[in-house]
Design an enzyme around this catalytic site. Sequence first.
Site, PDB file in Angstrom:
ATOM      1  N   GLU A  48     -43.912  30.514   6.759  1.00 20.40           N
ATOM      2  CA  GLU A  48     -44.640  30.159   5.532  1.00 20.40           C
ATOM      3  C   GLU A  48     -45.809  31.110   5.372  1.00 20.40           C
ATOM      4  O   GLU A  48     -46.396  31.560   6.358  1.00 20.40           O
ATOM      5  CB  GLU A  48     -45.148  28.710   5.628  1.00 20.40           C
ATOM      6  CG  GLU A  48     -45.983  28.308   4.407  1.00 20.40           C
ATOM      7  CD  GLU A  48     -46.278  26.818   4.312  1.00 20.40           C
ATOM      8  OE1 GLU A  48     -46.176  26.120   5.334  1.00 20.40           O
ATOM      9  OE2 GLU A  48     -46.613  26.372   3.206  1.00 20.40           O
ATOM     10  N   CYS A 245     -45.391  23.629   2.499  1.00 25.46           N
ATOM     11  CA  CYS A 245     -45.985  23.128   1.252  1.00 25.46           C
ATOM     12  C   CYS A 245     -46.020  24.175   0.149  1.00 25.46           C
ATOM     13  O   CYS A 245     -46.139  23.842  -1.027  1.00 25.46           O
ATOM     14  CB  CYS A 245     -47.407  22.656   1.519  1.00 25.46           C
ATOM     15  SG  CYS A 245     -47.466  21.197   2.555  1.00 25.46           S
ATOM     16  N   ASN A 376     -39.524  20.112   0.304  1.00 24.35           N
ATOM     17  CA  ASN A 376     -40.147  20.291   1.624  1.00 24.35           C
ATOM     18  C   ASN A 376     -40.509  18.927   2.183  1.00 24.35           C
ATOM     19  O   ASN A 376     -39.636  18.193   2.622  1.00 24.35           O
ATOM     20  CB  ASN A 376     -41.364  21.219   1.517  1.00 24.35           C
ATOM     21  CG  ASN A 376     -42.099  21.333   2.847  1.00 24.35           C
ATOM     22  OD1 ASN A 376     -41.466  21.514   3.896  1.00 24.35           O
ATOM     23  ND2 ASN A 376     -43.396  21.194   2.845  1.00 24.35           N
ATOM     24  N   GLU A 377     -41.788  18.575   2.119  1.00 24.03           N
ATOM     25  CA  GLU A 377     -42.179  17.248   2.640  1.00 24.03           C
ATOM     26  C   GLU A 377     -42.294  16.295   1.465  1.00 24.03           C
ATOM     27  O   GLU A 377     -43.382  15.804   1.162  1.00 24.03           O
ATOM     28  CB  GLU A 377     -43.516  17.353   3.367  1.00 24.03           C
ATOM     29  CG  GLU A 377     -43.395  17.862   4.771  1.00 24.03           C
ATOM     30  CD  GLU A 377     -44.719  17.876   5.519  1.00 24.03           C
ATOM     31  OE1 GLU A 377     -45.784  17.781   4.869  1.00 24.03           O
ATOM     32  OE2 GLU A 377     -44.693  18.011   6.749  1.00 24.03           O
TER      33      GLU A 377
HETATM   34  O1  AHR Z   1     -46.970  23.894   8.727  1.00 22.41           O
HETATM   35  C1  AHR Z   1     -48.042  23.605   7.893  1.00 22.41           C
HETATM   36  C2  AHR Z   1     -47.694  22.554   6.864  1.00 22.41           C
HETATM   37  O2  AHR Z   1     -47.398  21.353   7.493  1.00 22.41           O
HETATM   38  C3  AHR Z   1     -46.472  22.819   6.047  1.00 22.41           C
HETATM   39  O3  AHR Z   1     -46.727  23.628   4.964  1.00 22.41           O
HETATM   40  C4  AHR Z   1     -46.063  21.465   5.593  1.00 22.41           C
HETATM   41  O4  AHR Z   1     -44.685  21.362   5.373  1.00 22.41           O
HETATM   42  C5  AHR Z   1     -46.587  20.551   6.672  1.00 22.41           C
HETATM   43  O5  AHR Z   1     -47.362  19.545   6.146  1.00 22.41           O
END
Ligand code: AHR
Length: 659
Positions: A48, A245, A376-377
């Site tokens: 990321e 994220c 993602n989340e």
């Molecule tokens: O790894 C950091 C963050 O942690 C990521 O962007 C997210 O998916 C999680 O909350």
Amino acid sequence: MNKLKWLLAGCLIAGTAHFSHAQNRTISVKADKLLADVQPTMYGVFFEDINFGADGGIYAELIKNRSFEFFKPMMGWKVLGKPVEGDFLIEARREKNTANPRFLKVKLRNNKKGSIGLANEGFRGMGIQKNLRYDFSLMYKRTGAPVTIHIALVGGSGNQIGESPITLNNTNGKWEKISGTVTSADSANKGSFNLWFEGDGEVELDMISLFPSNTWKQRPGGMRADMIQILADMKPGFLRFPGGCIVEGFDLSQRYQWKKTIGPVEERQMVINRWNFEFAHRPTPDYFQTFGLGFFEYFQLSEDIGAEPLPILNCGMACQFNSAEVVPIDELGPYVQDALDLIEFANGDANTKWGKVRIELGHTKPFNLKMLGIGNENWGPQYLERLKIFSKAIKEKYPQIKLINSSGTDPVGERYEYLNKELRAMNADIIDEHYYRRPEWFLQNAQRYDSFPRTGVKVFAGEYAAQSDKTVSINNKNNWQTALSEAAFLTGLERNADIVVMASYAPLFAHTDAWQWSPDLIWVDNLHVTATPNYYVQKLFSLNKGTNVVSALTDNKVIAGRDSLFASAVIDKNTKELIVKLVNVSGAAQILDIDISGAKKLAKKGELTILQSGAMQALNVVGQAETIVPVTKSINLKGKRVSVSTDPYSLTILKIKMS
Ligand code: AHR
């Protein structure tokens, strides 16, 4: 106090307790009792653009804000000399160029070399290496007589360490790219770059760029080779990108849109990086996504390092910790189309619209995409509602593509329970679970998957990292305690390789001067790369993943915490090896007698790889990067009973050739 509690309170919290055994413990390993296939994807990497992971990180561009598109157009730049007011102007051509509207217009007044110029500070300085060639380019527009620019590399104390003149000859008033090179006479971790003007009249500038020539695979405009090499060294089974994220964005306007990240870099529209302002305690006002690294480059990187590509796409929802915007269901169509088009981009042939685009970008062969993450989340019924629409459309057209579904942010709790139940009812392919938890949690959960249903639904341990403090606390450290607890947990994932098919630590990279989130697998500054103990754990599991899980028991029970021990065993059918992983989380050495059955013959010598530290708080840091590193030695074997003394607080990997 029971043993596990003792272990947690005594060993992990204080880190000083000692443990002794009257008897050696016996571990029975049945090399012919194959319990599960280990998927080639088992251990991978999560990438990321956080902590300067892409811009300022693996993307080797040294110039910050090269196209003046940051909110403050001159951020990262300084004007040198004494221009007259109005001589340096940011112009914006929003009507003509929405992706890259701004450029810099400079008025020269018969300037001599060194009288007027621009300085760029880089991403917290520039890493400059002695005797290395640097490749410079810019886009310019000019009428009148040619002007000369002098590009200069500058060392940490402001001393010039390389210089080269470039004449801007094209005076037809059209944008043109020009390139040049400059070689550095010295190294600097906090170098910078100057550009001096010589001549008269006006010149317009954009996309001012400087790359080291030693990028990964020497690709112009490519990636930082040392950072990619350390990933390649792990032989990762997959590369998850672009997050995280960042996929979701603060709001939907800032979501990651892959189609805007391919093609000429000057046409890739910059977006503010959501980590720019996410944490009030770690503001990073100079953090933007230029998308110099886009989806084509991520696919190419996956291929380079032998990892399955795993793109994660926005599911029509922005980050639920931020705006939590959702796209109305009747407007979800373009999002779903992006997913379908991405599969075509990766796998399609020249007769398909997006396959043709990939081929025109220089990759004739398909990227052979096999899996895709939707969201993602994300959580809640709003996620499931959107996910179902994506799944239906994708499965109809591409039934072979495995879809990764989110189970939210936590491995427990209402949100997780709800999604886990619903996703299993939907017969999801792979459920993505995230754990940012204390080291104790990792120990206690080494048996998490032992009781999971064997229904066909698989698990992706998509983001994990033991937190020495609280999640998102700036005090989190990549200490040995966290790494050791992850090693213990990974034995549990491995033992359950029939359902856990992928695992990745997160986040992957952090710049020592520009991070937002800690802990992280690999720390870098502008010239150095430092592997954490957590990296070595992940790497050792990856390099020793084998092909099949085999039975490893003590007293007919799995080894998952009793007497501070954790273990798993695999065989590798290709190399004909038996590999036993032993994690001792106690403060005393433990002698383990490993009884091996099911192999006709064992080699007379085996190999022991040990990752260990007596100090639970020990770290690898820049300048002291080798405090905790694996050490390999050979051991003599006699027969099929092998005695291994595991060090206090250690991961030990025993490898034996068999026939
Ligand atoms: O790894 C950091 C963050 O942690 C990521 O962007 C997210 O998916 C999680 O909350």
